[in-house]
Scaffold this motif. Structure first.
Motif, PDB file in Angstrom:
ATOM      1  N   ASP A 156     -10.999  66.647  33.942  1.00 50.92           N
ATOM      2  CA  ASP A 156     -10.874  66.232  32.543  1.00 50.92           C
ATOM      3  C   ASP A 156      -9.519  65.572  32.328  1.00 50.92           C
ATOM      4  N   VAL A 157      -9.543  64.409  31.681  1.00 50.38           N
ATOM      5  CA  VAL A 157      -8.315  63.665  31.396  1.00 50.38           C
ATOM      6  C   VAL A 157      -8.255  63.369  29.903  1.00 50.38           C
ATOM      7  N   LYS A 158      -7.143  63.714  29.295  1.00 45.02           N
ATOM      8  CA  LYS A 158      -6.915  63.372  27.892  1.00 45.02           C
ATOM      9  C   LYS A 158      -5.676  62.489  27.817  1.00 45.02           C
ATOM     10  N   MET A 159      -5.784  61.371  27.091  1.00 47.29           N
ATOM     11  CA  MET A 159      -4.658  60.457  26.921  1.00 47.29           C
ATOM     12  C   MET A 159      -4.333  60.313  25.442  1.00 47.29           C
ATOM     13  N   LYS A 160      -3.054  60.120  25.165  1.00 47.73           N
ATOM     14  CA  LYS A 160      -2.602  59.927  23.787  1.00 47.73           C
ATOM     15  C   LYS A 160      -1.542  58.830  23.759  1.00 47.73           C
ATOM     16  N   ILE A 161      -1.766  57.831  22.919  1.00 46.63           N
ATOM     17  CA  ILE A 161      -0.809  56.741  22.726  1.00 46.63           C
ATOM     18  C   ILE A 161      -0.179  56.917  21.350  1.00 46.63           C
ATOM     19  N   THR A 162       1.155  56.976  21.299  1.00 42.62           N
ATOM     20  CA  THR A 162       1.868  57.156  20.029  1.00 42.62           C
ATOM     21  C   THR A 162       2.791  55.970  19.777  1.00 42.62           C
ATOM     22  N   ASN A 163       2.770  55.471  18.560  1.00 44.10           N
ATOM     23  CA  ASN A 163       3.605  54.335  18.161  1.00 44.10           C
ATOM     24  C   ASN A 163       4.991  54.831  17.750  1.00 44.10           C
ATOM     25  N   LEU A 164       5.999  54.536  18.572  1.00 43.35           N
ATOM     26  CA  LEU A 164       7.383  54.919  18.276  1.00 43.35           C
ATOM     27  C   LEU A 164       8.239  53.709  17.917  1.00 43.35           C
ATOM     28  N   SER A 165       7.587  52.562  17.666  1.00 41.79           N
ATOM     29  CA  SER A 165       8.326  51.312  17.454  1.00 41.79           C
ATOM     30  C   SER A 165       8.966  51.216  16.075  1.00 41.79           C
ATOM     31  N   GLY A 166       8.503  52.039  15.140  1.00 45.37           N
ATOM     32  CA  GLY A 166       9.014  51.953  13.778  1.00 45.37           C
ATOM     33  C   GLY A 166       8.317  50.899  12.941  1.00 45.37           C
ATOM     34  N   ILE A 207      -6.533  48.132  18.300  1.00 47.85           N
ATOM     35  CA  ILE A 207      -6.398  49.353  17.507  1.00 47.85           C
ATOM     36  C   ILE A 207      -5.051  49.297  16.797  1.00 47.85           C
ATOM     37  N   GLU A 208      -5.078  49.340  15.481  1.00 46.81           N
ATOM     38  CA  GLU A 208      -3.847  49.252  14.702  1.00 46.81           C
ATOM     39  C   GLU A 208      -3.249  50.646  14.511  1.00 46.81           C
ATOM     40  N   LEU A 209      -2.003  50.808  14.955  1.00 44.07           N
ATOM     41  CA  LEU A 209      -1.309  52.086  14.810  1.00 44.07           C
ATOM     42  C   LEU A 209      -0.130  51.933  13.859  1.00 44.07           C
ATOM     43  N   GLU A 210      -0.118  52.761  12.838  1.00 44.04           N
ATOM     44  CA  GLU A 210       1.026  52.804  11.930  1.00 44.04           C
ATOM     45  C   GLU A 210       2.201  53.483  12.639  1.00 44.04           C
ATOM     46  N   PRO A 211       3.431  53.316  12.147  1.00 44.27           N
ATOM     47  CA  PRO A 211       4.573  54.015  12.751  1.00 44.27           C
ATOM     48  C   PRO A 211       4.306  55.518  12.854  1.00 44.27           C
ATOM     49  N   GLU A 212       4.546  56.074  14.031  1.00 42.50           N
ATOM     50  CA  GLU A 212       4.287  57.480  14.364  1.00 42.50           C
ATOM     51  C   GLU A 212       2.792  57.799  14.450  1.00 42.50           C
ATOM     52  N   GLY A 213       1.960  56.787  14.258  1.00 41.36           N
ATOM     53  CA  GLY A 213       0.518  56.996  14.404  1.00 41.36           C
ATOM     54  C   GLY A 213       0.136  57.083  15.873  1.00 41.36           C
ATOM     55  N   SER A 214      -1.031  57.651  16.148  1.00 40.55           N
ATOM     56  CA  SER A 214      -1.440  57.832  17.543  1.00 40.55           C
ATOM     57  C   SER A 214      -2.937  57.601  17.714  1.00 40.55           C
ATOM     58  N   PHE A 215      -3.316  57.373  18.953  1.00 38.64           N
ATOM     59  CA  PHE A 215      -4.716  57.186  19.341  1.00 38.64           C
ATOM     60  C   PHE A 215      -4.986  58.088  20.540  1.00 38.64           C
ATOM     61  N   GLU A 216      -6.097  58.834  20.497  1.00 38.51           N
ATOM     62  CA  GLU A 216      -6.437  59.749  21.583  1.00 38.51           C
ATOM     63  C   GLU A 216      -7.732  59.314  22.263  1.00 38.51           C
ATOM     64  N   LYS A 251      -4.296  47.301  22.455  1.00 40.68           N
ATOM     65  CA  LYS A 251      -5.575  47.011  23.109  1.00 40.68           C
ATOM     66  C   LYS A 251      -5.686  47.961  24.296  1.00 40.68           C
ATOM     67  N   PHE A 252      -6.242  49.131  24.026  1.00 43.62           N
ATOM     68  CA  PHE A 252      -6.295  50.186  25.036  1.00 43.62           C
ATOM     69  C   PHE A 252      -7.444  49.937  26.014  1.00 43.62           C
TER      70      PHE A 252
END
Length: 474
Positions: free
Chosen positions: A173-183, A308-317, A189-190
Protein backbone atom coordinates in the motif's frame (compact mmCIF):
# COMPACT_ATOMS: atom_id res chain seq x y z
CA UNK A 1 14.88 -57.64 23.91
CA UNK A 2 13.66 -57.65 20.30
CA UNK A 3 10.31 -56.15 21.37
CA UNK A 4 12.05 -53.39 23.34
CA UNK A 5 14.31 -52.68 20.37
CA UNK A 6 11.30 -52.33 18.05
CA UNK A 7 9.57 -49.99 20.49
CA UNK A 8 12.74 -47.91 20.67
CA UNK A 9 12.90 -47.66 16.89
CA UNK A 10 9.24 -46.65 16.70
CA UNK A 11 9.88 -44.03 19.36
CA UNK A 12 12.85 -42.61 17.47
CA UNK A 13 10.84 -42.48 14.21
CA UNK A 14 7.90 -40.80 15.97
CA UNK A 15 10.18 -38.27 17.66
CA UNK A 16 11.88 -37.53 14.32
CA UNK A 17 8.50 -36.95 12.64
CA UNK A 18 7.44 -34.60 15.43
CA UNK A 19 10.70 -32.65 15.16
CA UNK A 20 10.38 -32.39 11.36
CA UNK A 21 6.78 -31.17 11.70
CA UNK A 22 7.76 -28.64 14.37
CA UNK A 23 10.66 -27.41 12.22
CA UNK A 24 8.36 -27.11 9.20
CA UNK A 25 5.81 -25.09 11.19
CA UNK A 26 8.60 -22.89 12.55
CA UNK A 27 9.95 -22.22 9.04
CA UNK A 28 6.44 -21.39 7.80
CA UNK A 29 5.89 -19.00 10.69
CA UNK A 30 9.23 -17.29 10.08
CA UNK A 31 8.66 -16.98 6.31
CA UNK A 32 5.21 -15.48 6.90
CA UNK A 33 6.73 -12.64 8.91
CA UNK A 34 7.94 -9.40 7.35
CA UNK A 35 11.71 -9.03 7.22
CA UNK A 36 13.35 -5.62 6.79
CA UNK A 37 16.91 -4.59 6.06
CA UNK A 38 18.88 -1.69 4.61
CA UNK A 39 21.75 -2.28 2.23
CA UNK A 40 24.13 0.22 0.65
CA UNK A 41 26.52 -2.08 -1.18
CA UNK A 42 25.26 -1.50 -4.74
CA UNK A 43 26.49 1.25 -7.01
CA UNK A 44 23.68 3.31 -8.55
CA UNK A 45 24.65 5.91 -11.13
CA UNK A 46 24.23 9.46 -9.70
CA UNK A 47 22.16 11.45 -12.24
CA UNK A 48 22.96 14.81 -10.63
CA UNK A 49 25.38 16.63 -8.38
CA UNK A 50 22.68 17.68 -5.93
CA UNK A 51 23.71 17.59 -2.31
CA UNK A 52 22.76 14.26 -0.78
CA UNK A 53 22.96 12.23 -4.00
CA UNK A 54 24.84 9.04 -3.17
CA UNK A 55 26.71 6.63 -5.42
CA UNK A 56 25.91 3.85 -2.96
CA UNK A 57 22.45 4.85 -1.71
CA UNK A 58 20.39 3.08 0.93
CA UNK A 59 18.21 0.38 -0.59
CA UNK A 60 15.33 -0.64 1.67
CA UNK A 61 14.56 -4.36 1.38
CA UNK A 62 11.30 -5.91 2.60
CA UNK A 63 10.17 -9.50 2.25
CA UNK A 64 7.46 -11.92 3.36
CA UNK A 65 6.26 -15.32 2.14
CA UNK A 66 4.69 -13.81 -1.00
CA UNK A 67 6.77 -10.81 -2.08
CA UNK A 68 10.28 -9.39 -2.06
CA UNK A 69 10.40 -5.62 -2.67
CA UNK A 70 12.99 -2.86 -2.70
CA UNK A 71 12.70 0.92 -2.23
CA UNK A 72 15.23 3.47 -3.53
CA UNK A 73 14.48 6.83 -1.84
CA UNK A 74 17.74 8.52 -2.88
CA UNK A 75 16.62 8.33 -6.51
CA UNK A 76 13.00 9.25 -5.74
CA UNK A 77 11.84 5.71 -6.55
CA UNK A 78 8.99 4.45 -4.39
CA UNK A 79 9.32 0.80 -5.47
CA UNK A 80 12.45 -0.28 -7.30
CA UNK A 81 11.84 -4.01 -7.39
CA UNK A 82 8.76 -6.16 -6.89
CA UNK A 83 9.29 -9.90 -7.05
CA UNK A 84 6.56 -12.50 -6.67
CA UNK A 85 7.87 -15.42 -4.63
CA UNK A 86 4.84 -17.45 -5.73
CA UNK A 87 6.27 -17.79 -9.25
CA UNK A 88 9.78 -16.33 -8.85
CA UNK A 89 8.82 -13.49 -11.22
CA UNK A 90 10.31 -9.97 -11.09
CA UNK A 91 7.70 -7.56 -12.43
CA UNK A 92 9.54 -4.22 -12.38
CA UNK A 93 12.29 -3.19 -14.75
CA UNK A 94 15.35 -1.89 -12.88
CA UNK A 95 18.79 -0.75 -13.98
CA UNK A 96 21.37 0.75 -11.57
CA UNK A 97 23.54 2.13 -14.41
CA UNK A 98 21.23 3.30 -17.20
CA UNK A 99 22.44 5.07 -20.32
CA UNK A 100 20.88 8.38 -21.45
CA UNK A 101 18.57 8.46 -24.45
CA UNK A 102 16.68 11.24 -26.20
CA UNK A 103 12.97 10.99 -25.46
CA UNK A 104 11.08 12.13 -28.56
CA UNK A 105 7.86 12.72 -26.63
CA UNK A 106 9.44 14.80 -23.86
CA UNK A 107 12.00 16.37 -26.22
CA UNK A 108 14.71 15.84 -23.62
CA UNK A 109 17.43 13.41 -22.61
CA UNK A 110 16.45 10.89 -20.00
CA UNK A 111 17.81 7.93 -18.05
CA UNK A 112 15.58 5.20 -16.66
CA UNK A 113 16.36 3.51 -13.33
CA UNK A 114 13.01 1.73 -13.51
CA UNK A 115 10.56 0.83 -10.75
CA UNK A 116 7.51 2.82 -9.69
CA UNK A 117 7.61 6.55 -8.86
CA UNK A 118 5.55 9.78 -8.85
CA UNK A 119 5.74 12.18 -11.79
CA UNK A 120 5.26 15.21 -9.54
CA UNK A 121 7.22 16.95 -8.17
CA UNK A 122 9.76 16.39 -10.93
CA UNK A 123 13.47 17.19 -11.12
CA UNK A 124 13.37 19.13 -14.40
CA UNK A 125 17.11 19.70 -14.47
CA UNK A 126 17.94 15.99 -14.58
CA UNK A 127 14.55 14.81 -15.88
CA UNK A 128 14.20 12.48 -12.90
CA UNK A 129 11.93 11.86 -9.91
CA UNK A 130 12.71 14.12 -6.98
CA UNK A 131 15.16 12.68 -4.45
CA UNK A 132 13.52 12.03 -1.07
CA UNK A 133 14.62 11.15 2.46
CA UNK A 134 13.10 8.39 4.55
CA UNK A 135 12.22 7.26 8.06
CA UNK A 136 11.17 3.81 9.25
CA UNK A 137 8.05 4.51 11.32
CA UNK A 138 7.24 0.90 12.16
CA UNK A 139 9.27 -2.28 11.98
CA UNK A 140 7.90 -5.52 13.36
CA UNK A 141 7.26 -9.10 12.29
CA UNK A 142 3.68 -8.08 11.42
CA UNK A 143 4.24 -4.83 9.53
CA UNK A 144 6.79 -2.40 8.11
CA UNK A 145 5.84 1.23 7.50
CA UNK A 146 8.27 3.57 5.70
CA UNK A 147 7.81 7.33 5.44
CA UNK A 148 9.49 9.18 2.54
CA UNK A 149 9.49 12.94 2.08
CA UNK A 150 11.05 15.70 0.00
CA UNK A 151 10.48 19.24 -1.22
CA UNK A 152 10.74 20.93 -4.60
CA UNK A 153 12.04 24.34 -3.54
CA UNK A 154 11.49 25.91 -6.98
CA UNK A 155 7.83 24.82 -7.18
CA UNK A 156 7.18 25.11 -3.47
CA UNK A 157 5.68 21.62 -3.36
CA UNK A 158 6.26 19.03 -0.66
CA UNK A 159 5.77 15.32 -1.31
CA UNK A 160 5.16 12.73 1.40
CA UNK A 161 4.83 8.99 0.91
CA UNK A 162 3.85 6.18 3.25
CA UNK A 163 4.69 2.63 2.11
CA UNK A 164 3.07 -0.17 4.10
CA UNK A 165 3.86 -3.90 3.86
CA UNK A 166 2.32 -6.58 6.09
CA UNK A 167 2.70 -10.27 6.88
CA UNK A 168 0.48 -12.86 5.14
CA UNK A 169 -0.18 -10.35 2.37
CA UNK A 170 0.92 -10.09 -1.26
CA UNK A 171 0.01 -6.38 -1.29
CA UNK A 172 1.94 -3.13 -0.96
CA UNK A 173 0.00 0.00 0.00
CA UNK A 174 1.31 3.42 -1.00
CA UNK A 175 -0.15 6.74 0.09
CA UNK A 176 1.12 10.02 -1.38
CA UNK A 177 0.41 13.59 -0.32
CA UNK A 178 1.33 16.77 -2.20
CA UNK A 179 1.24 19.99 -0.15
CA UNK A 180 1.50 23.52 -1.54
CA UNK A 181 4.14 25.45 0.45
CA UNK A 182 4.69 28.15 -2.20
CA UNK A 183 2.49 30.74 -0.51
CA UNK A 184 0.45 31.16 -3.69
CA UNK A 185 -2.01 29.14 -5.76
CA UNK A 186 -0.32 26.16 -7.39
CA UNK A 187 -1.45 24.16 -10.43
CA UNK A 188 -0.39 20.53 -10.06
CA UNK A 189 -0.46 17.94 -12.83
CA UNK A 190 -0.02 14.82 -10.73
CA UNK A 191 0.78 11.39 -12.11
CA UNK A 192 2.77 8.24 -11.51
CA UNK A 193 4.70 5.76 -13.64
CA UNK A 194 5.08 2.01 -13.39
CA UNK A 195 8.03 0.72 -15.42
CA UNK A 196 6.92 -2.82 -16.04
CA UNK A 197 9.38 -5.49 -17.00
CA UNK A 198 8.21 -8.10 -19.49
CA UNK A 199 8.87 -11.53 -17.94
CA UNK A 200 7.26 -13.30 -20.92
CA UNK A 201 5.79 -12.48 -24.33
CA UNK A 202 2.37 -13.54 -23.03
CA UNK A 203 2.01 -10.51 -20.75
CA UNK A 204 -1.49 -9.10 -21.32
CA UNK A 205 -2.82 -5.71 -20.18
CA UNK A 206 -6.38 -5.74 -18.86
CA UNK A 207 -7.59 -2.15 -18.52
CA UNK A 208 -11.29 -1.25 -18.04
CA UNK A 209 -11.84 1.08 -21.01
CA UNK A 210 -13.85 1.03 -24.24
CA UNK A 211 -11.64 3.19 -26.45
CA UNK A 212 -7.97 4.04 -26.88
CA UNK A 213 -6.48 7.18 -28.43
CA UNK A 214 -3.20 6.85 -30.31
CA UNK A 215 -0.55 9.34 -29.13
CA UNK A 216 2.24 8.20 -31.43
CA UNK A 217 3.63 5.07 -33.06
CA UNK A 218 6.57 4.39 -35.33
CA UNK A 219 5.38 4.26 -38.92
CA UNK A 220 1.78 4.61 -37.64
CA UNK A 221 1.68 0.87 -36.94
CA UNK A 222 -0.84 1.45 -34.11
CA UNK A 223 -2.77 4.02 -36.14
CA UNK A 224 -2.39 7.69 -36.95
CA UNK A 225 -1.79 10.29 -34.24
CA UNK A 226 -5.03 11.21 -32.47
CA UNK A 227 -6.97 8.29 -33.96
CA UNK A 228 -9.49 6.69 -31.59
CA UNK A 229 -9.91 2.92 -31.72
CA UNK A 230 -11.88 0.33 -29.76
CA UNK A 231 -10.18 -1.24 -26.75
CA UNK A 232 -8.69 -3.78 -26.28
CA UNK A 233 -6.36 -3.82 -29.28
CA UNK A 234 -4.28 -6.84 -30.29
CA UNK A 235 -1.18 -5.13 -28.85
CA UNK A 236 -2.68 -5.42 -25.35
CA UNK A 237 -0.78 -8.71 -25.63
CA UNK A 238 2.86 -7.64 -25.52
CA UNK A 239 4.04 -10.09 -28.19
CA UNK A 240 2.02 -7.96 -30.67
CA UNK A 241 3.69 -4.68 -29.66
CA UNK A 242 5.71 -4.26 -32.86
CA UNK A 243 7.63 -1.00 -32.41
CA UNK A 244 7.69 2.13 -30.28
CA UNK A 245 4.23 3.48 -29.55
CA UNK A 246 2.12 5.27 -26.96
CA UNK A 247 -1.63 5.47 -26.40
CA UNK A 248 -4.11 6.92 -23.90
CA UNK A 249 -7.22 5.42 -22.29
CA UNK A 250 -9.90 6.81 -19.98
CA UNK A 251 -10.66 4.09 -17.45
CA UNK A 252 -14.12 3.26 -16.11
CA UNK A 253 -12.69 1.69 -12.96
CA UNK A 254 -9.37 2.55 -11.28
CA UNK A 255 -7.21 -0.48 -11.96
CA UNK A 256 -4.63 -1.97 -14.29
CA UNK A 257 -4.17 -5.74 -14.33
CA UNK A 258 -1.05 -7.34 -15.77
CA UNK A 259 -1.91 -10.93 -16.66
CA UNK A 260 1.02 -13.34 -16.79
CA UNK A 261 -0.52 -16.37 -18.49
CA UNK A 262 2.73 -18.31 -18.56
CA UNK A 263 3.02 -18.17 -14.76
CA UNK A 264 -0.78 -18.29 -14.20
CA UNK A 265 -0.43 -15.12 -12.12
CA UNK A 266 -1.59 -11.50 -12.09
CA UNK A 267 -0.11 -8.23 -10.88
CA UNK A 268 -2.79 -5.63 -10.13
CA UNK A 269 -2.53 -1.91 -9.48
CA UNK A 270 -5.56 -0.13 -8.00
CA UNK A 271 -5.82 3.51 -6.96
CA UNK A 272 -8.02 6.32 -5.69
CA UNK A 273 -9.44 8.91 -6.12
CA UNK A 274 -10.57 7.77 -9.56
CA UNK A 275 -12.24 11.10 -10.40
CA UNK A 276 -8.81 12.79 -10.33
CA UNK A 277 -6.89 10.10 -12.22
CA UNK A 278 -8.90 8.59 -15.06
CA UNK A 279 -6.29 8.71 -17.80
CA UNK A 280 -3.88 5.80 -18.30
CA UNK A 281 -1.01 6.05 -20.78
CA UNK A 282 0.59 2.92 -22.22
CA UNK A 283 4.00 3.20 -23.83
CA UNK A 284 6.50 0.62 -25.02
CA UNK A 285 9.35 0.24 -27.46
CA UNK A 286 8.33 -3.31 -28.31
CA UNK A 287 11.12 -5.44 -29.71
CA UNK A 288 13.15 -2.26 -30.39
CA UNK A 289 13.74 -1.59 -26.67
CA UNK A 290 17.52 -1.49 -27.20
CA UNK A 291 17.09 1.64 -29.34
CA UNK A 292 16.24 3.50 -26.12
CA UNK A 293 19.10 1.78 -24.24
CA UNK A 294 16.90 -0.49 -22.15
CA UNK A 295 18.54 -3.75 -21.15
CA UNK A 296 15.30 -5.72 -21.55
CA UNK A 297 11.72 -5.09 -22.78
CA UNK A 298 9.65 -2.56 -20.84
CA UNK A 299 6.12 -1.17 -20.71
CA UNK A 300 5.39 2.25 -19.24
CA UNK A 301 2.04 2.42 -17.44
CA UNK A 302 1.21 5.93 -16.28
CA UNK A 303 -1.83 7.40 -14.55
CA UNK A 304 -2.22 11.12 -15.17
CA UNK A 305 -4.45 13.79 -13.65
CA UNK A 306 -5.73 16.99 -15.22
CA UNK A 307 -4.56 20.18 -13.54
CA UNK A 308 -5.29 20.18 -9.79
CA UNK A 309 -5.47 23.63 -8.23
CA UNK A 310 -4.00 23.83 -4.73
CA UNK A 311 -4.49 26.84 -2.50
CA UNK A 312 -1.60 27.88 -0.21
CA UNK A 313 -1.11 25.10 2.39
CA UNK A 314 -3.65 23.04 0.46
CA UNK A 315 -2.91 19.39 -0.29
CA UNK A 316 -3.84 16.51 -2.58
CA UNK A 317 -3.79 12.85 -1.50
CA UNK A 318 -3.43 9.80 -3.69
CA UNK A 319 -3.50 6.13 -2.70
CA UNK A 320 -2.45 3.11 -4.70
CA UNK A 321 -1.93 -0.58 -4.01
CA UNK A 322 -0.11 -3.36 -5.82
CA UNK A 323 -0.78 -7.04 -5.29
CA UNK A 324 -0.10 -10.40 -6.91
CA UNK A 325 -2.35 -13.46 -6.95
CA UNK A 326 -2.01 -16.86 -8.57
CA UNK A 327 -4.51 -19.21 -10.16
CA UNK A 328 -7.20 -16.83 -11.46
CA UNK A 329 -6.35 -14.95 -14.66
CA UNK A 330 -9.94 -14.81 -15.96
CA UNK A 331 -11.87 -12.35 -13.80
CA UNK A 332 -14.47 -9.61 -14.19
CA UNK A 333 -14.22 -7.57 -10.98
CA UNK A 334 -11.27 -5.95 -9.19
CA UNK A 335 -10.96 -4.37 -5.75
CA UNK A 336 -8.01 -3.37 -3.60
CA UNK A 337 -8.38 -6.75 -1.86
CA UNK A 338 -8.54 -9.12 -4.82
CA UNK A 339 -10.16 -10.17 -8.10
CA UNK A 340 -13.30 -12.19 -8.70
CA UNK A 341 -15.55 -13.86 -11.23
CA UNK A 342 -19.23 -14.50 -10.43
CA UNK A 343 -21.14 -16.55 -13.00
CA UNK A 344 -24.94 -16.76 -12.93
CA UNK A 345 -26.15 -19.83 -14.84
CA UNK A 346 -29.23 -18.11 -16.30
CA UNK A 347 -31.21 -14.90 -15.93
CA UNK A 348 -34.84 -16.08 -16.04
CA UNK A 349 -36.28 -17.82 -12.99
CA UNK A 350 -39.59 -18.76 -11.45
CA UNK A 351 -40.34 -17.18 -8.08
CA UNK A 352 -39.23 -19.86 -5.60
CA UNK A 353 -37.01 -21.66 -8.12
CA UNK A 354 -33.46 -22.56 -7.09
CA UNK A 355 -30.89 -20.03 -8.33
CA UNK A 356 -27.34 -21.30 -8.90
CA UNK A 357 -24.14 -19.35 -9.35
CA UNK A 358 -20.40 -20.00 -9.26
CA UNK A 359 -17.98 -17.75 -7.37
CA UNK A 360 -14.24 -17.60 -8.08
CA UNK A 361 -11.99 -15.39 -5.98
CA UNK A 362 -8.27 -14.67 -5.58
CA UNK A 363 -7.24 -12.30 -2.80
CA UNK A 364 -4.24 -10.14 -2.00
CA UNK A 365 -3.97 -11.57 1.52
CA UNK A 366 -4.99 -14.61 3.53
CA UNK A 367 -8.76 -14.49 4.12
CA UNK A 368 -10.20 -17.24 6.33
CA UNK A 369 -13.95 -16.75 6.67
CA UNK A 370 -15.10 -15.39 3.32
CA UNK A 371 -18.86 -14.94 2.98
CA UNK A 372 -21.25 -14.38 0.08
CA UNK A 373 -24.23 -12.08 0.67
CA UNK A 374 -26.98 -12.09 -1.96
CA UNK A 375 -29.58 -9.32 -2.11
CA UNK A 376 -32.41 -8.23 -4.41
CA UNK A 377 -32.88 -4.62 -5.58
CA UNK A 378 -35.52 -3.09 -7.82
CA UNK A 379 -34.64 -1.48 -11.16
CA UNK A 380 -34.18 1.90 -9.45
CA UNK A 381 -31.57 0.46 -7.11
CA UNK A 382 -33.80 0.36 -4.04
CA UNK A 383 -33.05 -2.48 -1.63
CA UNK A 384 -35.81 -5.11 -1.47
CA UNK A 385 -34.45 -7.95 0.65
CA UNK A 386 -31.46 -10.13 1.45
CA UNK A 387 -32.12 -13.61 0.11
CA UNK A 388 -29.05 -15.61 1.16
CA UNK A 389 -25.78 -15.58 3.06
CA UNK A 390 -23.26 -18.41 2.80
CA UNK A 391 -19.80 -19.14 4.17
CA UNK A 392 -17.43 -19.79 1.26
CA UNK A 393 -14.27 -20.68 3.17
CA UNK A 394 -10.62 -19.66 2.89
CA UNK A 395 -8.58 -18.06 0.13
CA UNK A 396 -5.10 -16.56 -0.24
CA UNK A 397 -2.77 -15.17 -2.95
CA UNK A 398 -1.63 -18.68 -3.91
CA UNK A 399 -4.90 -20.51 -3.25
CA UNK A 400 -7.90 -19.12 -5.16
CA UNK A 401 -11.41 -20.00 -4.06
CA UNK A 402 -13.99 -21.61 -6.35
CA UNK A 403 -17.42 -22.55 -5.07
CA UNK A 404 -20.95 -23.05 -6.38
CA UNK A 405 -23.88 -21.94 -4.24
CA UNK A 406 -27.66 -22.23 -4.59
CA UNK A 407 -30.55 -20.33 -3.02
CA UNK A 408 -34.22 -19.52 -3.61
CA UNK A 409 -35.99 -16.18 -4.02
CA UNK A 410 -39.39 -16.43 -2.33
CA UNK A 411 -42.15 -14.03 -1.29
CA UNK A 412 -41.58 -11.50 -4.05
CA UNK A 413 -43.73 -10.19 -6.90
CA UNK A 414 -42.79 -11.24 -10.45
CA UNK A 415 -40.80 -8.70 -12.46
CA UNK A 416 -37.34 -7.42 -13.35
CA UNK A 417 -34.83 -7.16 -10.52
CA UNK A 418 -31.15 -6.59 -9.83
CA UNK A 419 -29.44 -9.53 -8.15
CA UNK A 420 -26.45 -8.31 -6.14
CA UNK A 421 -23.72 -10.72 -5.00
CA UNK A 422 -21.25 -9.36 -2.45
CA UNK A 423 -18.25 -11.37 -1.28
CA UNK A 424 -16.85 -10.01 1.98
CA UNK A 425 -14.07 -10.82 4.42
CA UNK A 426 -14.65 -11.61 8.09
CA UNK A 427 -13.69 -7.97 8.74
CA UNK A 428 -16.50 -6.77 6.48
CA UNK A 429 -14.21 -5.63 3.64
CA UNK A 430 -15.70 -5.93 0.17
CA UNK A 431 -13.56 -8.44 -1.74
CA UNK A 432 -15.65 -8.51 -4.91
CA UNK A 433 -19.16 -7.66 -6.04
CA UNK A 434 -21.29 -8.24 -9.10
CA UNK A 435 -24.80 -7.20 -10.09
CA UNK A 436 -26.95 -9.03 -12.65
CA UNK A 437 -30.35 -8.24 -14.13
CA UNK A 438 -32.78 -11.11 -13.57
CA UNK A 439 -36.45 -11.71 -14.45
CA UNK A 440 -38.68 -13.58 -12.02
CA UNK A 441 -41.82 -15.23 -13.46
CA UNK A 442 -45.01 -16.35 -11.79
CA UNK A 443 -44.88 -20.10 -11.13
CA UNK A 444 -48.36 -20.50 -12.68
CA UNK A 445 -47.29 -18.80 -15.87
CA UNK A 446 -44.40 -21.18 -16.30
CA UNK A 447 -46.48 -24.30 -15.46
CA UNK A 448 -49.27 -23.48 -17.93
CA UNK A 449 -46.88 -22.67 -20.76
CA UNK A 450 -46.36 -26.31 -21.89
CA UNK A 451 -50.14 -26.85 -21.75
CA UNK A 452 -50.76 -23.81 -23.95
CA UNK A 453 -48.13 -24.96 -26.43
CA UNK A 454 -49.62 -28.47 -26.58
CA UNK A 455 -53.15 -27.09 -26.93
CA UNK A 456 -52.06 -24.82 -29.77
CA UNK A 457 -50.52 -27.76 -31.62
CA UNK A 458 -53.69 -29.86 -31.16
CA UNK A 459 -55.92 -27.04 -32.43
CA UNK A 460 -53.65 -26.54 -35.43
CA UNK A 461 -53.82 -30.26 -36.25
CA UNK A 462 -57.62 -30.27 -35.96
CA UNK A 463 -57.86 -27.31 -38.34
CA UNK A 464 -55.58 -29.05 -40.85
CA UNK A 465 -57.63 -32.27 -40.65
CA UNK A 466 -60.93 -30.37 -41.13
CA UNK A 467 -59.55 -28.57 -44.17
CA UNK A 468 -58.35 -31.84 -45.70
CA UNK A 469 -61.76 -33.49 -45.17
CA UNK A 470 -63.56 -30.56 -46.82
CA UNK A 471 -61.19 -30.66 -49.77
CA UNK A 472 -61.91 -34.39 -50.31
CA UNK A 473 -65.69 -33.83 -50.21
CA UNK A 474 -65.40 -31.22 -52.94
Amino acid sequence: MIIRSNYARIGVVALTCVLILALSLFIQAISAEVSFSIRSDQYVFPPSEFEGTKEYPDILVMENEYLAIQLLPNRGITLWKLKSKLTDTEYLYSNPSPLPYFDELAKAYYIEFGGYYPLYPWNKRDNQPYMVKYEVLEKSAEKVLVYMYGEDIEEGAKIEEWISFEEKSAKIDVKMKITNLSGKKLSVKFGDRLVLGVPSEDIYLKIPADKVRIITSKGDWMGSEGEVKPWPQEWALWRNFKEHGAASLNVKNPYIAIINEQANEILVKVWKPVEKLKEVIIRSWGVSYEDAYFESPVIYLQTVSPGIELEPEGSFEFETSFFVAKGLTNFSTVSEYGVGLIELRKKNYTVGEEVSLNIKLATAALEKNVKAKISIFDYSGNFIKEVAEELLGETSPNKPLSKSISFKVNDIDPGNYILQVKVVSDRGELLTMQEELVFLHRPFALNILPILVTLSIVIALIIVIVLLIRRKKK
